[in-house]
Design a protein around this motif. Structure first.
Motif, short mmCIF file in Angstrom:
data_model
loop_
_atom_site.label_atom_id
_atom_site.label_comp_id
_atom_site.label_asym_id
_atom_site.label_seq_id
_atom_site.Cartn_x
_atom_site.Cartn_y
_atom_site.Cartn_z
N ASN A 121 -3.79 0.69 -3.25
CA ASN A 121 -4.01 -0.51 -2.46
C ASN A 121 -3.77 -1.71 -3.37
O ASN A 121 -4.62 -2.08 -4.16
N SER A 168 -9.28 2.34 -3.06
CA SER A 168 -8.55 3.29 -2.20
C SER A 168 -9.29 3.53 -0.91
O SER A 168 -10.51 3.39 -0.85
N CYS A 169 -8.56 3.92 0.12
CA CYS A 169 -9.14 4.26 1.42
C CYS A 169 -8.69 5.68 1.77
O CYS A 169 -7.50 5.97 1.74
N GLU A 188 0.86 -1.18 0.00
CA GLU A 188 0.00 0.00 0.00
C GLU A 188 0.90 1.23 0.00
O GLU A 188 2.00 1.20 0.54
N ASN A 232 -9.05 7.03 6.78
CA ASN A 232 -9.11 5.96 7.78
C ASN A 232 -8.46 6.44 9.06
O ASN A 232 -7.43 7.11 9.02
N CYS A 248 -5.51 -0.54 4.76
CA CYS A 248 -6.74 -0.40 3.98
C CYS A 248 -7.37 -1.78 3.83
O CYS A 248 -6.81 -2.65 3.18
N ASP A 258 -4.51 7.98 4.38
CA ASP A 258 -5.09 7.95 3.04
C ASP A 258 -4.26 6.96 2.23
O ASP A 258 -3.07 7.18 2.03
N VAL A 259 -4.88 5.87 1.80
CA VAL A 259 -4.19 4.88 0.97
C VAL A 259 -4.67 5.09 -0.46
O VAL A 259 -5.78 4.74 -0.81
#
Length: 183
Positions: free
Chosen positions: A33, A48-49, A15, A52, A41, A29-30
Motif C-alpha cells: 500500500n 497492508s490490507c 497498490e 478486504n 486499501c 489482499d493488498v
C-alpha cells in the motif's frame, strides 16, 4: 495493480496485491500500500490490507466497486488490440510494469528498487517511427523508470523501441530493457 494519480485528499500512489472474485463480491489482499487512504486499501500508507471485501458490478464497459460505505467508484474498461505498443507490459524478473493505454496515456510502476526509488509515473506517449516519445506529467518514483529526474516531470523524452507480438525492447543510453506483453 492499481494507480491513483490524483485525489482531493492528496493521497496518490499505487497498490499491489492479489484478488479473487466470488459472485458479486471481490476479495482483495493488498500487500503493498503505497498510496495512503485511497483505492482498495483505506489504511495509512505502508499498512497492508488482507481479506478486504467489496461489492462488484461488472458492466460491458465499466467496473463498479463498493466497499460497503459511500466509497463507491467506477472505472472504465480499456480494450487492448494486442499489437503495437498499446498494452500492459512487465519486465521479467523485475518489479516493473508499463501500461500504454489507447488514447496516448501511459502509467509505469516500480514497486522495488535497490536504490530505494519506488513509485509510479503518469504521462502521455506517442510512437514516432521506431521512437517512443513520452512526456511525464507526474513523477512519483524518483530516478527510476522513464523519467530520470528526481521529483520532477519530464518534458518529451524519446527512446528507441522495438515491438514484437509479445515483446517490447526499450533502449536507454547503451542499455536495452525487455518487457513481455500481458494484455
Amino acid at each position: 495493480l492499481g494507480v491513483q494519480t490524483q485525489e482531493s485528499n492528496g493521497f496518490v500512489g499505487f497498490e499491489r496485491g492479489a484478488y479473487w472474485p466470488d459472485g458479486n463480491t471481490l476479495y482483495v489482499d493488498v500487500g503493498q500500500n503505497d498510496d495512503g487512504e485511497a483505492l482498495l486499501c483505506n489504511l495509512a500508507d505502508t499498512e497492508s490490507c488482507y481479506g478486504n471485501s467489496m461489492n462488484v458490478e461488472v458492466g460491458n464497459t465499466t467496473l463498479t466497486l463498493q466497499a460497503g460505505t459511500a466509497d463507491e467508484f467506477t472505472v472504465n474498461r480499456q480494450t487492448f488490440s494486442g499489437t503495437g505498443v498499446t498494452g500492459a507490459w512487465i519486465m521479467p524478473g523485475e518489479p516493473v510494469t508499463l501500461m500504454f493505454l489507447p488514447g496516448g496515456v501511459y502509467v509505469a510502476v516500480q514497486w522495488e528498487e535497490t536504490n530505494n526509488f519506488t513509485g509510479f509515473e503518469y504521462g502521455t506517449w506517442t510512437l514516432n517511427g521506431s521512437q517512443l516519445e513520452v512526456t511525464v506529467s507526474q513523477n512519483n518514483d524518483g530516478e527510476a523508470l522513464l523519467c530520470n529526474e528526481a521529483g520532477a516531470s519530464c518534458s518529451m523524452v524519446s527512446y528507441p523501441v522495438m515491438v514484437g507480438s509479445h515483446n517490447l525492447t526499450l533502449t536507454v543510453g547503451s542499455d536495452n530493457f525487455s518487457f513481455e506483453r500481458q494484455l
